[in-house]
Motif scaffolding. Structure first.
Motif, PDB file in Angstrom:
ATOM      1  N   ALA A  41      11.249  56.391  33.749  1.00 56.54           N
ATOM      2  CA  ALA A  41      12.090  55.206  33.591  1.00 56.54           C
ATOM      3  C   ALA A  41      12.940  55.344  32.337  1.00 56.54           C
ATOM      4  O   ALA A  41      14.136  55.009  32.327  1.00 56.54           O
ATOM      5  CB  ALA A  41      11.246  53.945  33.544  1.00 56.54           C
ATOM      6  N   GLY A  42      12.327  55.851  31.272  1.00 53.09           N
ATOM      7  CA  GLY A  42      13.072  56.051  30.018  1.00 53.09           C
ATOM      8  C   GLY A  42      14.183  57.072  30.208  1.00 53.09           C
ATOM      9  O   GLY A  42      15.289  56.917  29.670  1.00 53.09           O
TER      10      GLY A  42
ATOM     11  N   LEU B 107      21.516  56.190  32.117  1.00 47.01           N
ATOM     12  CA  LEU B 107      22.380  55.014  32.274  1.00 47.01           C
ATOM     13  C   LEU B 107      23.117  54.724  30.973  1.00 47.01           C
ATOM     14  O   LEU B 107      24.318  54.439  30.985  1.00 47.01           O
ATOM     15  CB  LEU B 107      21.560  53.796  32.705  1.00 47.01           C
ATOM     16  N   ALA B 108      22.398  54.788  29.847  1.00 43.99           N
ATOM     17  CA  ALA B 108      23.019  54.503  28.546  1.00 43.99           C
ATOM     18  C   ALA B 108      24.091  55.538  28.223  1.00 43.99           C
ATOM     19  O   ALA B 108      25.187  55.186  27.739  1.00 43.99           O
ATOM     20  CB  ALA B 108      21.950  54.475  27.455  1.00 43.99           C
ATOM     21  N   THR B 109      23.823  56.806  28.495  1.00 43.55           N
ATOM     22  CA  THR B 109      24.807  57.865  28.232  1.00 43.55           C
ATOM     23  C   THR B 109      26.035  57.677  29.114  1.00 43.55           C
ATOM     24  O   THR B 109      27.176  57.773  28.635  1.00 43.55           O
ATOM     25  CB  THR B 109      24.173  59.249  28.486  1.00 43.55           C
TER      26      THR B 109
ATOM     27  N   LEU C 156      35.832  57.944  33.144  1.00 43.13           N
ATOM     28  CA  LEU C 156      35.285  57.434  34.413  1.00 43.13           C
ATOM     29  C   LEU C 156      34.781  58.567  35.306  1.00 43.13           C
ATOM     30  O   LEU C 156      34.394  58.327  36.436  1.00 43.13           O
ATOM     31  CB  LEU C 156      36.350  56.637  35.160  1.00 43.13           C
ATOM     32  N   LYS C 157      34.767  59.789  34.797  1.00 41.82           N
ATOM     33  CA  LYS C 157      34.328  60.925  35.600  1.00 41.82           C
ATOM     34  C   LYS C 157      32.852  61.237  35.337  1.00 41.82           C
ATOM     35  O   LYS C 157      32.450  62.386  35.304  1.00 41.82           O
ATOM     36  CB  LYS C 157      35.194  62.145  35.287  1.00 41.82           C
ATOM     37  N   VAL C 158      32.074  60.191  35.161  1.00 39.74           N
ATOM     38  CA  VAL C 158      30.631  60.387  34.963  1.00 39.74           C
ATOM     39  C   VAL C 158      29.991  60.713  36.302  1.00 39.74           C
ATOM     40  O   VAL C 158      30.472  60.292  37.356  1.00 39.74           O
ATOM     41  CB  VAL C 158      29.975  59.133  34.336  1.00 39.74           C
ATOM     42  N   GLU C 159      28.921  61.473  36.239  1.00 40.29           N
ATOM     43  CA  GLU C 159      28.220  61.842  37.468  1.00 40.29           C
ATOM     44  C   GLU C 159      27.437  60.650  37.993  1.00 40.29           C
ATOM     45  O   GLU C 159      26.947  59.817  37.230  1.00 40.29           O
ATOM     46  CB  GLU C 159      27.262  63.000  37.189  1.00 40.29           C
ATOM     47  N   LYS C 160      27.314  60.624  39.286  1.00 39.68           N
ATOM     48  CA  LYS C 160      26.533  59.570  39.933  1.00 39.68           C
ATOM     49  C   LYS C 160      25.052  59.791  39.580  1.00 39.68           C
ATOM     50  O   LYS C 160      24.570  60.918  39.581  1.00 39.68           O
ATOM     51  CB  LYS C 160      26.729  59.651  41.448  1.00 39.68           C
TER      52      LYS C 160
ATOM     53  N   ASP D  40      12.794  48.741  39.686  1.00 42.02           N
ATOM     54  CA  ASP D  40      13.848  47.949  39.052  1.00 42.02           C
ATOM     55  C   ASP D  40      14.894  48.837  38.372  1.00 42.02           C
ATOM     56  O   ASP D  40      16.095  48.528  38.397  1.00 42.02           O
ATOM     57  CB  ASP D  40      13.243  46.991  38.024  1.00 42.02           C
ATOM     58  N   VAL D  41      14.464  49.920  37.774  1.00 39.77           N
ATOM     59  CA  VAL D  41      15.400  50.821  37.105  1.00 39.77           C
ATOM     60  C   VAL D  41      16.308  51.479  38.139  1.00 39.77           C
ATOM     61  O   VAL D  41      17.506  51.668  37.910  1.00 39.77           O
ATOM     62  CB  VAL D  41      14.632  51.883  36.272  1.00 39.77           C
ATOM     63  N   SER D  42      15.778  51.778  39.320  1.00 41.07           N
ATOM     64  CA  SER D  42      16.589  52.348  40.396  1.00 41.07           C
ATOM     65  C   SER D  42      17.616  51.336  40.885  1.00 41.07           C
ATOM     66  O   SER D  42      18.767  51.704  41.183  1.00 41.07           O
ATOM     67  CB  SER D  42      15.709  52.787  41.560  1.00 41.07           C
ATOM     68  N   LEU D  43      17.225  50.061  40.964  1.00 41.57           N
ATOM     69  CA  LEU D  43      18.184  49.016  41.343  1.00 41.57           C
ATOM     70  C   LEU D  43      19.302  48.930  40.314  1.00 41.57           C
ATOM     71  O   LEU D  43      20.480  48.762  40.672  1.00 41.57           O
ATOM     72  CB  LEU D  43      17.481  47.661  41.476  1.00 41.57           C
ATOM     73  N   LEU D  44      18.930  49.058  39.048  1.00 49.04           N
ATOM     74  CA  LEU D  44      19.924  49.057  37.980  1.00 49.04           C
ATOM     75  C   LEU D  44      20.866  50.265  38.141  1.00 49.04           C
ATOM     76  O   LEU D  44      22.086  50.133  38.011  1.00 49.04           O
ATOM     77  CB  LEU D  44      19.239  49.092  36.605  1.00 49.04           C
ATOM     78  N   ALA D  45      20.321  51.423  38.478  1.00 51.03           N
ATOM     79  CA  ALA D  45      21.123  52.628  38.669  1.00 51.03           C
ATOM     80  C   ALA D  45      22.065  52.476  39.864  1.00 51.03           C
ATOM     81  O   ALA D  45      23.232  52.902  39.821  1.00 51.03           O
ATOM     82  CB  ALA D  45      20.226  53.840  38.842  1.00 51.03           C
TER      83      ALA D  45
END
Length: 168
Positions: A20-21, A27-29, A39-43, A51-56
């Motif tokens: 999760a961390g 996500l933070a990076t 905006l060319k960040v990787e998916k 919950d972390v996956s929902l956030l992702a």
């Protein structure tokens, strides 16, 4: 058994929080990259359903929406720039047309002024001709009057020089 379950629980919790961390760190990076204008960040790849996956998932959707929005804004900006260029060309053509019209009006005005001057000269010439014709008319009347007087004098003089005619 309790100790084994406790150790096993701690290991599972550590693995979960580590995973999760790591996901939160990704996500933070990615969020920082987006904040910096990239905006060319990787998916972000999902490997769980928490919950972390929902956030992702939400984060990935937000990035896609931002890309689409930026693309739309870019396209609209290009359209506005094209329209501005078209307006500029139209304004330049309008300015040239106005300048040509102004030049034509100046030429017409100049021509009208010249015609007015010529008309004044023509009127003056016609007035001079009228005065000359009046003088000729007056002189003609004087000559006619003198001619009539000369004709009468000649008739009287001829009659006097012939005298009475002999009667036969």
């Amino acid at each position: 058994a309790i100790i084994a379950i406790g150790v096993l629980s701690i290991l599972v919790a550590a693995m979960y929080f580590s995973k999760a961390g790591g996901m939160i760190s990704k996500l933070a990076t990615s969020a920082q990259n987006i904040a910096d204008g990239n905006l060319k960040v990787e998916k972000i790849v999902l490997k769980s359903n928490d919950d972390v996956s929902l956030l992702a998932v939400s984060f990935n959707r937000m990035v896609e929406n931002l890309r689409a929005l930026i693309g739309s804004i870019s396209e609209m900006s290009n359209n506005v720039a094209h329209s501005a260029d078209s307006l500029k060309v139209g304004a330049e053509q309008g300015t040239k047309a106005i300048e040509q019209i102004a030049t034509a009006i100046q030429q017409v005005s100049s021509g009208a002024s010249e015609q007015s001057e010529q008309s004044v000269k023509t009127v003056e010439t016609v007035n001079q001709l009228i005065e000359r014709n009046k003088r000729i008319y007056d002189n003609s009347r004087v000559v006619l009057s003198a001619s009539e007087n000369a004709s009468r004098a000649a008739a009287v003089g001829t009659a006097a020089s012939i005298g009475p005619r002999p009667k036969s």
